[in-house]
Design a protein around this motif. Sequence first.
Motif, PDB file in Angstrom:
ATOM      1  N   ALA A  26       3.364   0.343  -1.133  1.00 37.64           N
ATOM      2  CA  ALA A  26       2.528   1.214  -1.953  1.00 37.64           C
ATOM      3  C   ALA A  26       3.201   2.571  -2.099  1.00 37.64           C
ATOM      4  CB  ALA A  26       1.149   1.365  -1.323  1.00 37.64           C
ATOM      5  N   ARG A  27       2.808   3.327  -3.134  1.00 46.50           N
ATOM      6  CA  ARG A  27       3.498   4.575  -3.445  1.00 46.50           C
ATOM      7  C   ARG A  27       3.418   5.592  -2.320  1.00 46.50           C
ATOM      8  NH1 ARG A  27      -0.849   5.173  -7.817  1.00 46.50           N
ATOM      9  NH2 ARG A  27      -2.512   6.310  -6.814  1.00 46.50           N
ATOM     10  N   GLN A  28       2.291   5.599  -1.545  1.00 42.44           N
ATOM     11  CA  GLN A  28       2.176   6.584  -0.472  1.00 42.44           C
ATOM     12  C   GLN A  28       3.037   6.255   0.738  1.00 42.44           C
ATOM     13  OE1 GLN A  28      -0.345   4.743  -1.675  1.00 42.44           O
ATOM     14  NE2 GLN A  28      -1.804   4.126  -0.105  1.00 42.44           N
ATOM     15  N   GLU A  29       3.708   5.069   0.709  1.00 44.16           N
ATOM     16  CA  GLU A  29       4.538   4.651   1.837  1.00 44.16           C
ATOM     17  C   GLU A  29       6.029   4.841   1.577  1.00 44.16           C
ATOM     18  OE1 GLU A  29       2.870   0.638   1.836  1.00 44.16           O
ATOM     19  OE2 GLU A  29       1.951   1.040   3.774  1.00 44.16           O
ATOM     20  N   ILE A  30       6.370   5.434   0.413  1.00 46.39           N
ATOM     21  CA  ILE A  30       7.779   5.568   0.032  1.00 46.39           C
ATOM     22  C   ILE A  30       8.558   6.379   1.066  1.00 46.39           C
ATOM     23  CG2 ILE A  30       9.357   6.573  -1.674  1.00 46.39           C
ATOM     24  CD1 ILE A  30       7.220   6.006  -3.796  1.00 46.39           C
TER      25      ILE A  30
END
Length: 289
Positions: free
Chosen positions: A253-257
């Motif tokens: 997910a984008r918040q885990e980049i």
Amino acid sequence: MLTTQLARVSRTILPILLGTAIYAFGLLYFIIPNKLMEGGVTGITILLKYAFSISPSLSTLILNIPLFLLGWKVLGSRQIVFTGIGIGSLTFFLWLFELMISKGWIVPFATEHDYILASLYAGVTLGAGLGLVFRFGGTTGGSDIIARICNRKYGWSMGQVILALDVIIIGISLLYIKKEQILYTLVAVFIASKVIDFIQEGAYSAKAFTIISDHAPEIADLITRDMDRGVTLIPAIGAYSKQAKHMAYCVVARQEIRRLTLIAKSVDPRAFIIINDVHDVHGEGFRED
């Protein structure tokens, strides 16, 4: 070494603190004065404010404490630590801005005519705050914790769980606010989602990582253990060195980049990392229809 570690931690925590401050400001300056809504647990705190005049800072803390403890037990300390920072800082900044408003140091933007302006600025402010929090690996707790637990326990899609919670909470809000306010809320939510995507430097909900490294198996093990994400190891041969190695492929997910990048670099600072936009994802942890 200690100074380097502190600097690295501060570069992560300070943007999360800034993001929660902006988000708290948007709630108290634009959302609540204009009888707009939000989704998730934040939406419940706003409903409690409208129905019983309960302080949002107090209800945010009370509602998130049991969720945080449950998340700590089910998800583990590694996945929940930045969520704790997000919850604590959001509670603090809500309390701080409530105090400043009560003292008259800040006058909220309340209108009876131009709600579209209020909803637009609310969307920009909330999106900017959440975008910073997500970009640096944090969350503001609430429905995010519930979604992660449901995904871990029952395999439910996190996006679908969050959407269902938002629909339920916004539906209940019809008992306390006008239908027009709900429509303006949808405008704010749409704008916020676009601002979040902009700050995250991508318009999609997921990113694909290809990691080329002599230590790809160790990186894959750490990603699986610390992030609970599946990783595929792909055999490869270096064209120049002719040496056999592996590529690790993972979608997050984008918040885990940022979190995944830091994990890969902690194992192999020389790792070659390719990040691609993902248009749609079907499978465990994402859409499963």
